[in-house]
Scaffold this motif. Structure first.
Motif, short mmCIF file in Angstrom:
data_model
loop_
_atom_site.label_atom_id
_atom_site.label_comp_id
_atom_site.label_asym_id
_atom_site.label_seq_id
_atom_site.Cartn_x
_atom_site.Cartn_y
_atom_site.Cartn_z
N VAL A 152 0.89 -1.22 0.16
CA VAL A 152 0.02 -0.03 -0.03
C VAL A 152 0.76 1.18 -0.19
CG1 VAL A 152 -1.73 1.37 1.23
CG2 VAL A 152 -1.72 -1.28 1.19
N ASP A 153 0.46 2.17 -1.09
CA ASP A 153 1.06 3.45 -1.00
C ASP A 153 0.37 4.47 0.08
OD1 ASP A 153 2.11 6.10 -1.44
OD2 ASP A 153 2.74 5.79 -3.43
N HIS A 154 0.84 4.59 1.23
CA HIS A 154 0.22 5.49 2.17
C HIS A 154 0.07 6.99 1.80
CE1 HIS A 154 0.94 1.78 4.31
NE2 HIS A 154 -0.04 1.77 4.79
N SER A 155 0.72 7.41 0.81
CA SER A 155 0.63 8.97 0.39
C SER A 155 -0.37 8.99 -0.96
CB SER A 155 1.94 9.39 -0.10
OG SER A 155 2.27 8.58 -1.37
N THR A 156 -0.77 7.87 -1.34
CA THR A 156 -1.87 7.77 -2.82
C THR A 156 -2.93 7.16 -2.38
OG1 THR A 156 -0.82 6.07 -3.87
CG2 THR A 156 0.14 8.55 -4.19
N GLY A 157 -2.69 6.04 -1.40
CA GLY A 157 -4.20 5.34 -1.47
C GLY A 157 -4.13 3.98 -2.35
N ILE A 158 -3.02 3.80 -3.00
CA ILE A 158 -2.98 2.73 -4.41
C ILE A 158 -2.59 1.45 -3.81
CG2 ILE A 158 -2.04 2.07 -6.25
CD1 ILE A 158 -1.98 5.13 -7.15
N VAL A 159 -3.37 0.32 -3.89
CA VAL A 159 -3.01 -0.85 -3.43
C VAL A 159 -2.23 -1.60 -4.86
CG1 VAL A 159 -3.76 -3.28 -2.88
CG2 VAL A 159 -4.75 -1.03 -1.71
N THR A 160 -1.15 -2.05 -4.50
CA THR A 160 -0.55 -2.88 -5.81
C THR A 160 -0.17 -4.34 -5.40
OG1 THR A 160 0.67 -0.69 -6.35
CG2 THR A 160 1.44 -2.57 -7.07
N PHE A 161 -0.71 -4.97 -5.97
CA PHE A 161 -0.41 -6.45 -5.93
C PHE A 161 0.93 -6.96 -6.53
CE2 PHE A 161 -5.05 -6.18 -5.18
CZ PHE A 161 -5.30 -7.20 -4.16
N THR A 162 1.59 -7.72 -5.79
CA THR A 162 2.93 -8.35 -6.19
C THR A 162 2.84 -9.29 -7.22
OG1 THR A 162 2.84 -10.13 -4.56
CG2 THR A 162 3.98 -7.74 -3.78
#
Length: 212
Positions: A152-162
């Motif tokens: 999770v990028d806590h500065s943008t709210g984007i969740v990225t799956f590995t």
């Protein structure tokens, strides 16, 4: 303008006033009817932090915070105690709280969002500032592990799956989380009269949401 990844004092925020604002144009026709048009597609939060200040120590904390942000120049995090979770404030977060997307087999990134539904109408709010350590994610109802299956990028709210964990086509991707509101001061001058403050007058310390 920059965004400082710091939180406005949480205890003072608890006593603040404010909430969502929308902008609607209303035209009254010659027959007395109305035509209404939504000028803004999304709402914008506004708060007054002065109501949360109950002591001179609180005022000093606000002044320190204001000076470090450069007045209106830089944004910061604010906890809205009435709306800071993927569910209602008195409910526990679950990884299936909010639908944030549907897998395609190739799409690896999903934006956190919170949907407000009443009757047949709903509005989806982009969540930019999730709180670290609170984001839970599920794919087709099965909870995934942060740092292993997703980040999770806590500065943008984007969740990225590995790699190897990207949701397949048709799979629901859901999330539960706490979040802050990105705001800034809406004044470059804090007018605080301590004589009035001591007898109950609340200083005016307006904050306004920074929208994407």
């Amino acid at each position: 303008m920059a965004f400082h990844d710091v939180r406005f004092p949480v205890r003072i925020a608890f006593g603040s006033t404010g909430g969502p604002e929308r902008k609607t144009e209303i035209v009254t026709t010659g027959s007395g009817g109305e035509e209404r048009n939504a000028v803004w597609a999304n709402s914008r939060r506004k708060y007054n932090a002065g109501y949360g200040a109950t002591s001179i120590s609180d005022i000093h904390k606000i002044i320190t915070f204001f000076e470090a942000r450069g007045g209106r120049l830089n944004g910061f995090r604010f906890k809205d105690w009435l709306d800071y979770k993927s569910v209602s404030p008195d409910a526990a977060i679950a990884p299936t709280d909010q639908l944030i997307g549907t897998g395609t087999g190739a799409l690896a990134t999903f934006q956190l969002r919170k949907t407000y539904t009443s009757g047949a109408q709903s509005w989806a709010r982009t969540i930019q500032k999730p709180v670290s350590g609170t984001v839970r994610v599920a794919v087709n109802g099965v909870e995934k592990t942060s740092g292993t299956h997703f980040n999770v990028d806590h500065s943008t709210g984007i969740v990225t799956f590995t790699g190897g964990n990207i949701p397949t086509a048709g799979q629901d991707v859901r999330a539960g989380f706490e979040f802050d509101v990105p705001v800034r001061f809406d004044v470059d001058f804090l007018s605080i009269n301590l004589a009035h403050f001591r007898v109950g007058e609340v200083p005016d310390i307006p904050l306004i949401e920074i929208r994407p």
